[in-house]
Motif scaffolding. Sequence first.
Motif, PDB file in Angstrom:
ATOM      1  N   PRO A  43       0.811  -1.230   0.000  1.00 15.79           N
ATOM      2  CA  PRO A  43       0.000   0.000   0.000  1.00 15.79           C
ATOM      3  C   PRO A  43       0.840   1.275   0.000  1.00 15.79           C
ATOM      4  CG  PRO A  43      -0.795  -1.526   1.662  1.00 15.79           C
ATOM      5  CD  PRO A  43       0.483  -2.079   1.132  1.00 15.79           C
ATOM      6  N   LEU A  44       1.941   1.269   0.717  1.00 18.10           N
ATOM      7  CA  LEU A  44       2.813   2.443   0.750  1.00 18.10           C
ATOM      8  C   LEU A  44       3.448   2.701  -0.613  1.00 18.10           C
ATOM      9  CD1 LEU A  44       4.227   4.700   2.373  1.00 18.10           C
ATOM     10  CD2 LEU A  44       6.027   3.034   2.874  1.00 18.10           C
ATOM     11  N   LEU A  78       3.704   5.872  -5.570  1.00 13.96           N
ATOM     12  CA  LEU A  78       3.668   5.908  -7.034  1.00 13.96           C
ATOM     13  C   LEU A  78       2.541   6.823  -7.511  1.00 13.96           C
ATOM     14  CD1 LEU A  78       4.862   4.825  -9.689  1.00 13.96           C
ATOM     15  CD2 LEU A  78       3.182   2.985  -9.558  1.00 13.96           C
ATOM     16  N   MET A  79       1.394   6.787  -6.827  1.00 13.08           N
ATOM     17  CA  MET A  79       0.287   7.664  -7.178  1.00 13.08           C
ATOM     18  C   MET A  79       0.692   9.127  -7.010  1.00 13.08           C
ATOM     19  SD  MET A  79      -3.514   7.857  -5.493  1.00 13.08           S
ATOM     20  CE  MET A  79      -2.864   8.490  -3.958  1.00 13.08           C
ATOM     21  N   SER A 136      -2.231   2.417  -9.360  1.00 12.46           N
ATOM     22  CA  SER A 136      -0.830   2.451  -8.936  1.00 12.46           C
ATOM     23  C   SER A 136      -0.450   1.176  -8.182  1.00 12.46           C
ATOM     24  CB  SER A 136      -0.558   3.689  -8.089  1.00 12.46           C
ATOM     25  OG  SER A 136      -1.302   3.651  -6.900  1.00 12.46           O
ATOM     26  N   VAL A 137      -1.370   0.622  -7.402  1.00 13.88           N
ATOM     27  CA  VAL A 137      -1.086  -0.651  -6.713  1.00 13.88           C
ATOM     28  C   VAL A 137      -0.908  -1.765  -7.751  1.00 13.88           C
ATOM     29  CG1 VAL A 137      -2.062  -2.407  -5.188  1.00 13.88           C
ATOM     30  CG2 VAL A 137      -2.164  -0.015  -4.532  1.00 13.88           C
ATOM     31  N   LEU A 138      -1.748  -1.767  -8.769  1.00  6.63           N
ATOM     32  CA  LEU A 138      -1.596  -2.777  -9.829  1.00  6.63           C
ATOM     33  C   LEU A 138      -0.273  -2.610 -10.571  1.00  6.63           C
ATOM     34  CD1 LEU A 138      -5.206  -2.985 -11.263  1.00  6.63           C
ATOM     35  CD2 LEU A 138      -4.024  -4.656  -9.851  1.00  6.63           C
ATOM     36  N   PHE A 139       0.145  -1.365 -10.797  1.00  4.75           N
ATOM     37  CA  PHE A 139       1.457  -1.140 -11.414  1.00  4.75           C
ATOM     38  C   PHE A 139       2.579  -1.703 -10.544  1.00  4.75           C
ATOM     39  CE2 PHE A 139       0.361   2.797 -14.198  1.00  4.75           C
ATOM     40  CZ  PHE A 139      -0.103   1.955 -15.185  1.00  4.75           C
ATOM     41  N   VAL A 140       2.488  -1.508  -9.232  1.00  8.17           N
ATOM     42  CA  VAL A 140       3.514  -2.019  -8.320  1.00  8.17           C
ATOM     43  C   VAL A 140       3.529  -3.544  -8.344  1.00  8.17           C
ATOM     44  CG1 VAL A 140       4.199  -2.188  -5.897  1.00  8.17           C
ATOM     45  CG2 VAL A 140       3.513   0.012  -6.843  1.00  8.17           C
TER      46      VAL A 140
END
Length: 84
Positions: A37-38, A43-44, A65-69
């Motif tokens: 989550p961080l 990234l967002m 952004s979580v999906l990108f990570v």
Amino acid sequence: MIEYSRPPFSKQHQEDAAQTVFVTACVAVVVALLLLPLQGWLLMLVFGALHGAFAAVPAIGYGTSVLFVIGADLLAFTVKKFRK
């Protein structure tokens, strides 16, 4: 002469080494899940800052952004696993 309590390549020594590797891998997975989550939030924020500076960069939401990570982590794992 040095005497060992158990031979260095005994069955128990191999099991202890395997257990250590397993525990280390489990800790790494838990830490990665806790940091996800961080990393997504950061990234967002980075994409938001880039969007503010350059209109051509799209603003992305938290879920994206979580999906990108997650995708970047999977790509890094795949490259590391299948490198010769």
